[in-house]
Design an enzyme around this catalytic site. Structure first.
Site, mmCIF file in Angstrom:
data_model
loop_
_atom_site.group_PDB
_atom_site.id
_atom_site.type_symbol
_atom_site.label_atom_id
_atom_site.label_comp_id
_atom_site.label_asym_id
_atom_site.label_seq_id
_atom_site.Cartn_x
_atom_site.Cartn_y
_atom_site.Cartn_z
ATOM 1 N N ASP A 99 0.808 -1.222 0.000
ATOM 2 C CA ASP A 99 0.000 0.000 0.000
ATOM 3 C C ASP A 99 0.842 1.273 0.000
ATOM 4 O O ASP A 99 0.345 2.343 -0.322
ATOM 5 C CB ASP A 99 -1.044 0.003 1.131
ATOM 6 C CG ASP A 99 -0.459 -0.209 2.507
ATOM 7 O OD1 ASP A 99 0.778 -0.301 2.625
ATOM 8 O OD2 ASP A 99 -1.251 -0.285 3.469
ATOM 9 N N ARG A 100 2.118 1.157 0.354
ATOM 10 C CA ARG A 100 2.954 2.356 0.360
ATOM 11 C C ARG A 100 3.723 2.490 -0.957
ATOM 12 O O ARG A 100 3.897 1.506 -1.678
ATOM 13 C CB ARG A 100 3.978 2.293 1.493
ATOM 14 C CG ARG A 100 3.350 2.301 2.856
ATOM 15 C CD ARG A 100 4.398 2.357 3.939
ATOM 16 N NE ARG A 100 3.734 2.513 5.225
ATOM 17 C CZ ARG A 100 4.274 3.079 6.286
ATOM 18 N NH1 ARG A 100 5.504 3.538 6.233
ATOM 19 N NH2 ARG A 100 3.595 3.198 7.412
HETATM 20 C C1 G16 Z 1 -0.339 2.736 8.717
HETATM 21 C C2 G16 Z 1 -1.619 3.351 8.282
HETATM 22 C C3 G16 Z 1 -1.339 4.683 7.645
HETATM 23 C C4 G16 Z 1 -0.579 5.566 8.584
HETATM 24 C C5 G16 Z 1 0.651 4.865 9.069
HETATM 25 C C6 G16 Z 1 1.254 5.699 10.167
HETATM 26 O O1 G16 Z 1 0.430 2.481 7.589
HETATM 27 O O2 G16 Z 1 -2.267 2.514 7.358
HETATM 28 O O3 G16 Z 1 -2.545 5.249 7.266
HETATM 29 O O4 G16 Z 1 -0.176 6.752 7.980
HETATM 30 O O5 G16 Z 1 0.325 3.607 9.581
HETATM 31 O O6 G16 Z 1 2.114 4.975 10.889
HETATM 32 P P1 G16 Z 1 2.625 5.514 12.266
HETATM 33 O O7 G16 Z 1 1.491 5.522 13.251
HETATM 34 O O8 G16 Z 1 3.719 4.545 12.581
HETATM 35 O O9 G16 Z 1 3.160 6.900 12.015
HETATM 36 P P2 G16 Z 1 0.850 1.020 7.186
HETATM 37 O O10 G16 Z 1 1.488 1.152 5.844
HETATM 38 O O11 G16 Z 1 1.803 0.614 8.287
HETATM 39 O O12 G16 Z 1 -0.407 0.225 7.202
#
Ligand code: G16
Length: 548
Positions: free
Chosen positions: A282-283
């Site tokens: 997703d990133r």
């Molecule tokens: C997840 C969420 C994202 C968010 C990120 C922030 O990303 O899906 O929407 O921006 O966490 O992470 P933190 O709280 O560590 O700053 P992912 O890609 O880990 O699912």
């Protein structure tokens, strides 16, 4: 085949974080740990009984075992059909696409995203609702509450399902449909972007790229779409085979963890375009030759140019960004005359705005960009969007971004991460800032000459404009006159200690000043943040672990 009812007792700490429940693999391997959480999903998401569910994960260690458990529990809990990705593979955006396309009652995605994988690393599980997006707080809270009182779960006594053959089989009454994890997603991408123009770009011979799948889930998606359908040269996709431990790497597409890609796009012989995605796809990170596009700028550039792609040719209805994301997109929205929303960190906060048609594009500084095509951020989608823009504009990545800055100004931006710090120290640092907040407005920080005057200081709270739900304590914001900002918050995705994130931003309208090294341009604000938050004395860290 018979369903057993197994007695169990609650585990502490099954509270989903920013994106699902993430813990060390060893936690999930404890008897009943996974089962309790999954039963809490079935107990609270009652539409799943008699309904259908999407299931898959990023292929990390414990993915296959967990899928077998969930299938047997789905059967015992009366789910009618589970669509599971072949090999247990589904990227997060593909899962969202499939939930929406086949109108299932939700999905379970197994991933700890960008966190490392392997027997001593991380695992995770998240529930996505029928709109395709991450469960909102009302749902995750209900699941968590249920985990606190759970005393039994239901599971079918059955052999393992063959996850490697596409087709249908039965587990008791449950129909298990093993699907191609890529096909539906690839079809959706082809409907949004000008594949002919991108094919011509690749066949011109003057444009070469590398996509780093980081041995994570996007490998099969990128090989199919970039190499097979768009004709990029074989080998365009690096590290394309998903591995249970991501090859020992850290599947986080940033300048530190995707350094090989950074090197490949450096220097006169460097590739024209580089992109990477994370554990669950997703990133995204986007690079030009000798050029890094910040995720905040990427959102702004996509918003400003969306009409150049077939899927967004009628323009966008609005845009949203998470609070710590730079305000670059705000300037584009203003120029386009559309709304720009500032939401807390976490993709789930975009869901209502997307469902209501209030926004078309959204993004986060944490390398997440997406649109209303699914309800998750989408790594390959962002890469294809950039390829479409490069093909349509016939410009390099750097030229596109420089043009953008000339038109809208530049929001210099950086994020400093202090990882694995003591949790109490991290909480203490934030509490200290909360106490300082009321005294900050009007103060001149960083010296009286050339310093920064505080315009506002708060602990960010958000009221959802669609359902009125309120999220409080979402991060410390210190805004300065002229638009500069310092934001501090604790990560919600780690599994060990705490991670302090410090986000620094400063707007520069003058194009003669758009070419400074970022850390140099932001040095005075970085110093203000370190001193105000007493970072070194409270955390014992003189320097951040990761700078992006
Ligand atoms: C997840 C969420 C994202 C968010 C990120 C922030 O990303 O899906 O929407 O921006 O966490 O992470 P933190 O709280 O560590 O700053 P992912 O890609 O880990 O699912």
């Amino acid at each position: 085949m018979q369903a057993s009812v197994i007695r169990t007792t609650p585990f502490e700490g099954q509270q989903p974080g920013t994106s699902g429940l993430r813990k060390k693999v060893a936690s999930f391997q404890q008897p009943h740990y996974l089962e309790n959480f999954v039963q809490a999903i079935f107990d609270t998401q009652t539409k799943l009984a008699g309904g259908s569910l999407v299931l898959g994960g990023d292929g990390r260690f414990y993915n296959r075992e967990a899928i077998q458990v969930i299938l047997r529990m789905a059967a015992a809990n009366g789910v009618a059909r589970v669509l599971v990705g072949k090999g247990g593979i589904l990227s997060t955006p593909a899962a969202s696409c499939i939930i929406r396309k086949y109108q299932t009652q939700g999905g379970i995605v197994l991933s700890a995203s960008h966190n490392p994988g392997g027997p001593s690393e991380d695992f995770g599980i998240k529930f996505n609702i029928d709109a395709g997006g991450p469960a909102p707080a009302s749902v995750t809270n209900a699941i968590y509450q249920r985990t606190q009182t759970i005393d039994q779960y239901r599971i079918l006594d059955a052999d393992a399902v063959d996850l490697d053959q596409i087709g249908e089989s039965r587990l008791g009454e449950l129909v298990v449909q093993v699907i191609d994890p890529v096909a539906d997603y690839a079809e959706l991408m082809a409907s949004l972007f000008d594949f002919n123009a991108i094919q011509q770009l690749f066949s011109s011979g003057s444009f070469r790229m590398r996509f780093d799948a980081m041995h994570a889930v996007t490998g099969p998606y990128a090989v199919e779409i970039l190499e097979r359908r768009l004709g990029a040269e074989p080998g365009t996709v690096m590290h394309g085979v998903p591995l249970e431990d991501f090859g020992g790497g850290h599947p986080d597409p940033n300048l530190v963890h995707a350094h090989e890609l950074v090197e490949l796009t450096s220097g006169a012989q460097g590739f024209d375009f580089g992109a990477a995605s994370d554990g669950d796809g997703d990133r995204n990170m986007v690079l030009g030759r000798d050029f890094f596009v910040t995720p905040s700028d990427s959102l702004a550039v996509l918003a400003a140019n969306a009409q150049l792609t077939p899927g967004y040719k009628h323009g966008i209805s609005g845009v949203a960004r998470s609070m710590p994301t730079s305000q670059a997109a705000d300037r584009v929205a203003e120029a386009l005359g559309v709304d720009c929303f500032e939401t807390p960190t976490g993709w789930k906060f975009f869901g209502n705005l997307l469902d209501a048609g209030r926004i078309t594009l959204c993004g986060e500084e944490s390398f997440g960009t997406g649109s209303d095509h699914v309800r998750e951020k989408d790594g390959l989608w962002a890469v294809l969007f950039w390829l479409n823009l490069i093909a349509a504009k016939r410009q390099s990545v750097a030229e596109i971004v420089h043009d953008h800055w000339r038109r809208f100004g530049r929001n210099y931006y950086t994020r400093h991460d202090y990882e694995g710090i003591d949790s109490d120290a991290a909480e203490g640092l934030i509490d200290h800032l909360r106490i300082l907040l009321p005294s900050l407005p009007g103060q001149q920080l960083g010296g009286t000459n050339g310093g920064f005057k505080v315009a506002f200081a708060d602990d960010f709270a958000y009221t959802d404009p669609i359902d009125g739900s309120v999220a409080e304590q979402q991060g410390i914001r210190i805004g300065f006159e002229g638009g500069a900002r310092i934001v501090l918050r604790l990560s919600g995705t780690g599994t060990q200690g705490a991670t302090l994130r410090v986000y620094i931003e400063q707007y520069e309208a003058d194009s003669a000043r758009h070419h400074l090294p970022v850390q140099e341009a932001l040095a005075p604000l970085i110093l203000i943040a370190r001193e105000l938050a007493q970072i070194e004395s409270r955390t014992g860290r003189a320097q951040p672990d990761v700078i992006t």
